[in-house]
Design a protein around this motif. Sequence first.
Motif, PDB file in Angstrom:
ATOM      1  N   SER A 108      35.559  20.159  26.606  1.00 53.71           N
ATOM      2  CA  SER A 108      36.478  20.382  27.730  1.00 53.71           C
ATOM      3  C   SER A 108      37.147  21.731  27.546  1.00 53.71           C
ATOM      4  CB  SER A 108      37.546  19.288  27.789  1.00 53.71           C
ATOM      5  OG  SER A 108      36.966  17.996  27.802  1.00 53.71           O
ATOM      6  N   GLY A 109      37.206  22.501  28.623  1.00 53.21           N
ATOM      7  CA  GLY A 109      37.786  23.837  28.516  1.00 53.21           C
ATOM      8  C   GLY A 109      38.652  24.193  29.711  1.00 53.21           C
ATOM      9  N   TRP A 110      39.789  24.823  29.430  1.00 52.93           N
ATOM     10  CA  TRP A 110      40.688  25.351  30.451  1.00 52.93           C
ATOM     11  C   TRP A 110      40.928  26.824  30.140  1.00 52.93           C
ATOM     12  CZ3 TRP A 110      41.151  20.852  27.848  1.00 52.93           C
ATOM     13  CH2 TRP A 110      41.234  19.651  28.585  1.00 52.93           C
ATOM     14  N   ARG A 111      40.730  27.701  31.133  1.00 53.66           N
ATOM     15  CA  ARG A 111      40.969  29.115  30.923  1.00 53.66           C
ATOM     16  C   ARG A 111      41.666  29.698  32.155  1.00 53.66           C
ATOM     17  NH1 ARG A 111      39.132  30.813  26.316  1.00 53.66           N
ATOM     18  NH2 ARG A 111      39.905  32.892  26.849  1.00 53.66           N
ATOM     19  N   SER A 112      42.488  30.731  31.911  1.00 52.68           N
ATOM     20  CA  SER A 112      43.174  31.409  33.007  1.00 52.68           C
ATOM     21  C   SER A 112      43.408  32.858  32.614  1.00 52.68           C
ATOM     22  CB  SER A 112      44.511  30.726  33.325  1.00 52.68           C
ATOM     23  OG  SER A 112      45.395  30.805  32.221  1.00 52.68           O
ATOM     24  N   GLY A 113      43.607  33.690  33.627  1.00 57.06           N
ATOM     25  CA  GLY A 113      43.852  35.100  33.372  1.00 57.06           C
ATOM     26  C   GLY A 113      44.568  35.769  34.522  1.00 57.06           C
ATOM     27  N   ASP A 114      45.379  36.779  34.192  1.00 56.64           N
ATOM     28  CA  ASP A 114      46.094  37.578  35.187  1.00 56.64           C
ATOM     29  C   ASP A 114      46.002  39.041  34.781  1.00 56.64           C
ATOM     30  OD1 ASP A 114      47.555  35.594  37.075  1.00 56.64           O
ATOM     31  OD2 ASP A 114      48.026  34.837  35.068  1.00 56.64           O
ATOM     32  N   THR A 115      45.694  39.883  35.754  1.00 49.70           N
ATOM     33  CA  THR A 115      45.529  41.311  35.496  1.00 49.70           C
ATOM     34  C   THR A 115      46.262  42.111  36.565  1.00 49.70           C
ATOM     35  OG1 THR A 115      43.359  41.020  34.466  1.00 49.70           O
ATOM     36  CG2 THR A 115      43.880  43.208  35.311  1.00 49.70           C
ATOM     37  N   ALA A 116      47.026  43.102  36.127  1.00 48.88           N
ATOM     38  CA  ALA A 116      47.611  44.104  37.024  1.00 48.88           C
ATOM     39  C   ALA A 116      47.213  45.472  36.477  1.00 48.88           C
ATOM     40  CB  ALA A 116      49.127  43.971  37.087  1.00 48.88           C
ATOM     41  N   THR A 117      46.639  46.307  37.324  1.00 51.90           N
ATOM     42  CA  THR A 117      46.139  47.581  36.822  1.00 51.90           C
ATOM     43  C   THR A 117      46.202  48.630  37.924  1.00 51.90           C
ATOM     44  OG1 THR A 117      44.274  48.645  35.681  1.00 51.90           O
ATOM     45  CG2 THR A 117      43.738  47.116  37.446  1.00 51.90           C
ATOM     46  N   VAL A 118      46.088  49.876  37.527  1.00 56.59           N
ATOM     47  CA  VAL A 118      45.994  50.992  38.474  1.00 56.59           C
ATOM     48  C   VAL A 118      44.839  51.880  38.027  1.00 56.59           C
ATOM     49  CG1 VAL A 118      48.402  50.995  39.210  1.00 56.59           C
ATOM     50  CG2 VAL A 118      47.746  52.290  37.174  1.00 56.59           C
ATOM     51  N   ILE A 119      44.055  52.350  38.999  1.00 56.14           N
ATOM     52  CA  ILE A 119      42.921  53.222  38.715  1.00 56.14           C
ATOM     53  C   ILE A 119      42.959  54.385  39.701  1.00 56.14           C
ATOM     54  CG2 ILE A 119      40.419  53.358  38.406  1.00 56.14           C
ATOM     55  CD1 ILE A 119      40.398  50.284  38.341  1.00 56.14           C
ATOM     56  N   ASP A 120      42.822  55.587  39.182  1.00 58.35           N
ATOM     57  CA  ASP A 120      42.799  56.783  40.011  1.00 58.35           C
ATOM     58  C   ASP A 120      41.357  57.283  40.075  1.00 58.35           C
ATOM     59  OD1 ASP A 120      43.048  59.346  41.129  1.00 58.35           O
ATOM     60  OD2 ASP A 120      45.105  59.522  40.395  1.00 58.35           O
ATOM     61  N   PHE A 121      40.689  57.027  41.207  1.00 59.72           N
ATOM     62  CA  PHE A 121      39.287  57.418  41.329  1.00 59.72           C
ATOM     63  C   PHE A 121      39.108  58.936  41.359  1.00 59.72           C
ATOM     64  CE2 PHE A 121      37.183  53.447  43.400  1.00 59.72           C
ATOM     65  CZ  PHE A 121      37.700  52.657  42.396  1.00 59.72           C
ATOM     66  N   ASP A 122      40.090  59.659  41.922  1.00 56.29           N
ATOM     67  CA  ASP A 122      39.913  61.101  42.068  1.00 56.29           C
ATOM     68  C   ASP A 122      40.417  61.881  40.852  1.00 56.29           C
ATOM     69  OD1 ASP A 122      42.885  62.303  43.000  1.00 56.29           O
ATOM     70  OD2 ASP A 122      42.550  60.205  43.493  1.00 56.29           O
TER      71      ASP A 122
END
Length: 734
Positions: free
Chosen positions: A313-327
Amino acid sequence: MNRVMKSVLLAGAAWSAASTMVMAQDAPSTDQTALDDVVVTARRRDEQLKDVPVAVSALSSEQLENTGATDITALQQQTPNATVQIARGSNSTLISFIRGVGQQDPLWGFEPGVGLYIDDVYVARPQGAVLDIFDVNRIEVLRGPQGTLYGRNTIGGAIKYVTKRLGDEFEFMGRGTLGSYNQRDALVSATIPLGDTFAVGGAFAKYDRDGFGTNLFTGEDQYDKNVTAYRASAEWTPTDQLFVRFAWDRVEDDSAPRNGHREVNSTVGGYTPPASVYDTNAGIQGNQEVQTQGTAVTVEYTVNDSLTLKSISGWRSGDTATVIDFDQTPLPTLDIPAIYSDKQFTQEFQALFSGDNWSGVAGLYYLDGESSGVFDTIAGNLGVAIAAAGYVNTESLSAYADFSYDFSDRLHASIGGRWTQDKKDAQVQRFFYLGATRTPLTGGAVRPILQTRTNYMAADTFEKFTPRVSVSYDLTDALTGYASISQGFKSGGWDMRGDAALVPQTVNGYQPETVTTYELGLKGTAFDNRLSFASAAFYSDYKDQQITTQQVATAPAVGIASVVDNAGASTIYGFEFEGRAFLTDSLTSNFSIGYLKNEFDQFITLVTGTPVDISDTREPQNSPTWSGFWAVTWSGDLAGGELNITPSLSYRSAYHLFDAPDPVLDQGAYTLVDLAAVWTAPSGHYQVALTGKNLTDEEYKVGGYNFAGPTYNNSISAFYGPPRTFSASVTVRY
């Protein structure tokens, strides 16, 4: 230079085997670990590696330690035909390809093509999946589709991170590491028995390092590391028949935002590429925060000598906040703030059978997962911000079985299959807002929607039966050949970036893709166990390939959108050879060679308005023709203790980062040179290690973005692998 290094590397691997053949004629038998002694769970039951008709690499904790491996991206260097990298714009998101099959886009809604497992628990999302190596027993890399025993989304293969069992004795381990770029790592783990049948364990790791480069605009570090990891477990064995294990893990990544290096001059602002490939001028502000955690409960009950029942039995969770500058400039030409969230529950029931001349496993598997997110594309040149938001819910149910039968002492066969049903529902939204700033969905100023481009809900069910059959024959007691046919599939879905105003068919989604692989293998030991090796030749038929292309909108509001469709088909073939040679009593060599030919047979695009096959202008990504690894470990006495010195070379020939070849972003062949020295005190309680990575300071690309042209300020950027680094660590064990 790289042509020379390739020759050295491939010749070195051959020399390892050839030298063994020469020396072994008069060599005494050795008690060092051979293939017969390596136990893997590639077929969901304990088996000797030699007997498994699967192309699988098993890297022990000792082997990883001797080569200075720190996280699972080290698998790329030591495993043939594998790409295991940190995702572009991230510090802890995993991108994996095996034999040219995988998924580069970590956006919610996209399924990975290589399955990742922590102690048999499937990790559905790639965020936070760059696992640091500690408390590990071994890592298994299964190459080729694993649809029968591991199910959906293992069409390229599977990576199994196997942690150590606690045991019934007190153990303590502490390690401190100092290194280049102000590296400061600390690791503590312990096992505490509480009686004869119960034990608890825990580990804490902190990884800190300054950046390899600098954001020249904000002053922040680039490519730094600030990761904290926790692990706890408890094991209960009340009887010889019952085993219960509880495990919990958590990873927190608070590293600075990871931006790329501008590769060409901008069309606006006069920005030129920084001198260092690790520097940037990215202007977007914001934090990067990644948190993932999981809990697992495993119960094994041995009914009798022929039947064992198992629940995972498995329980997993995740939260991500990020910023990326393509230019990669201070201008808000292509700035991307993003938020991801996911959670999953999995339940698996297994029955493991064994008899006098047969064995097998059967099981039921259930997954209930949700992946959601929102991101903005702040297009400063266009004066708009484009918000994409949505979720995908997945409920997956499967039943599988795989059985092996011994027709004689030498002839063996196995047959298996898996039925999988994925029920998915999704919401996809895409809005244009006036003003080149964050939208309200990512915390920007509240303002009305300029235009709704996409706003729909959808649901679909995807079903597939994936079989596997193999025949193996023991040519001698130490040599086994096999032939197999296996199939895997990756689930269908919807494009989370889809622009229904520009591409109306995006609401229909895309269907699953499949890979069918035919494989011949030979593995075993030779020369009085001084050579252990595994080899495989394979041919894969890749159909209904999910491919992302880009379209540009010019009216009524300009913008950019992706198109995901079952646009491709590929033929993939190649071979792999890996092994370990005991050259002398003090010299051991590990080596691998991979050859991969990956070609598009079909690549349909709708960019021109009508279907066009452009396969003759496209190249599969992350598919170097040659990959190789060669390490030699010298073991000797020093101050009464044991000293192991391991120089190693890893080679990758040229490859493409995108399906569309681009001389600016295509990566040429390169070789990484590493050196590790590990001294263990006579008591075994103390250990000192010195490690040098990428000693020739090779610059090599591992990811990039390609938004060429004046509309997007000629935004072509690349992300690079680590430069030359040195580290020293001290380990205490009791």
